[in-house]
Design an enzyme around this catalytic site. Structure first.
Site, mmCIF file in Angstrom:
data_model
loop_
_atom_site.group_PDB
_atom_site.id
_atom_site.type_symbol
_atom_site.label_atom_id
_atom_site.label_comp_id
_atom_site.label_asym_id
_atom_site.label_seq_id
_atom_site.Cartn_x
_atom_site.Cartn_y
_atom_site.Cartn_z
ATOM 1 N N HIS A 164 11.477 -33.980 1.433
ATOM 2 C CA HIS A 164 11.528 -32.513 1.459
ATOM 3 C C HIS A 164 10.609 -31.968 2.553
ATOM 4 O O HIS A 164 10.986 -31.068 3.321
ATOM 5 C CB HIS A 164 11.095 -31.934 0.111
ATOM 6 C CG HIS A 164 12.109 -32.105 -0.978
ATOM 7 N ND1 HIS A 164 13.462 -31.958 -0.770
ATOM 8 C CD2 HIS A 164 11.961 -32.381 -2.304
ATOM 9 C CE1 HIS A 164 14.111 -32.145 -1.908
ATOM 10 N NE2 HIS A 164 13.231 -32.411 -2.849
ATOM 11 N N HIS B 151 10.365 -39.021 -2.385
ATOM 12 C CA HIS B 151 11.288 -37.895 -2.606
ATOM 13 C C HIS B 151 10.688 -36.606 -2.045
ATOM 14 O O HIS B 151 11.345 -35.863 -1.303
ATOM 15 C CB HIS B 151 11.553 -37.771 -4.107
ATOM 16 C CG HIS B 151 12.503 -36.683 -4.488
ATOM 17 N ND1 HIS B 151 13.725 -36.929 -5.096
ATOM 18 C CD2 HIS B 151 12.429 -35.325 -4.367
ATOM 19 C CE1 HIS B 151 14.348 -35.785 -5.312
ATOM 20 N NE2 HIS B 151 13.565 -34.799 -4.886
ATOM 21 N N GLU B 152 9.430 -36.343 -2.393
ATOM 22 C CA GLU B 152 8.787 -35.099 -1.944
ATOM 23 C C GLU B 152 8.496 -35.135 -0.450
ATOM 24 O O GLU B 152 8.550 -34.101 0.226
ATOM 25 C CB GLU B 152 7.504 -34.857 -2.737
ATOM 26 C CG GLU B 152 7.709 -34.757 -4.255
ATOM 27 C CD GLU B 152 8.722 -33.701 -4.653
ATOM 28 O OE1 GLU B 152 8.881 -32.710 -3.923
ATOM 29 O OE2 GLU B 152 9.369 -33.874 -5.705
#
Length: 222
Positions: A114, A110-111
């Site tokens: 980003h 997820h990170e």
């Protein structure tokens, strides 16, 4: 949104280069026990063997924007278990709140999404539509809303559209937890505006990760 103890110090220092590589920093948080750090380090090494994590890390390296990874101790009241700092291209993981290696991998992915989005596009953290787009992609591509991950939660519900609802709910919650998009109507409007193009965008994956059926060795069994 809660930030790790070193955030203030980083914000006050000049940045000549975003990052040097993927590494672990045992001294990043003095409140972190040695056991918690070793557990975080072990799970990160397992995660780096996963094909999705590898692909994202390699894509970031190819764009000359490799990330740093830090294990930190997060307070019990903090809703997030990880975060990404675009200023220093650094991902922090809550070593005292992540114990499942599969969950750790999904949160790290997820990170990393980003980090990839900030590397490939001019994302303004103050622009709620920009932030909504990267949140949609992160929730969609990380596997956190995949049917096999959430099958027990989704049981008895409309399985066809449940992933989209999960992504929307997760992205909205992330927006409301940000500094600039805490107004519910503003966050929902940004989410709707960004939804169509960003839901269909799965780059740098060549196909949707949850539909990629190519055989790969399981790093947990090797």
């Amino acid at each position: 949104m809660w930030r790790p103890s070193f955030a203030q110090e980083y914000d006050g220092t000049p940045v000549d280069r975003a990052s040097a590589g993927v590494l672990m920093e045992p001294k990043c948080d003095n409140n972190l026990s040695a056991w918690e750090f070793e557990a975080c380090k072990f799970m990160s090494h397992q995660a780096f063997s996963n094909w999705k994590v590898k692909l994202l890390v390699n894509a970031l390296s190819a764009m000359n924007a490799p990330v740093d990874l830090s294990c930190v101790r997060c307070p019990s009241e903090a809703r997030h278990r990880a975060g990404y700092s675009p200023r220093h291209n650094r991902i922090w993981m809550c070593a005292n709140r992540l114990w499942n290696p599969f969950e750790f991998r999904r949160v790290l992915t997820h990170e990393l999404v980003h980090a990839f989005d900030f590397a490939r596009a001019k994302i303004e953290p103050t622009n709620c539509v920009h932030m909504a787009c990267t949140e949609i992609r992160a929730w969609n591509l990380s596997g956190e809303c995949d049917l096999w991950t959430k099958w027990f939660t989704f049981l008895g519900q409309d399985m066809i559209n449940q992933k989209q609802r999960c992504v929307k709910e997760g992205a909205l919650a992330s927006l409301l937890d940000s500094d600039r998009c805490q107004d519910l109507h503003l966050a929902r409007g940004a989410l709707e505006e960004a939804w169509q193009p960003c839901w269909k965008d799965h780059w740098p994956f060549t196909t949707k990760p949850d539909l990629d059926t190519r055989w790969r060795d399981n790093p947990m069994l090797s």
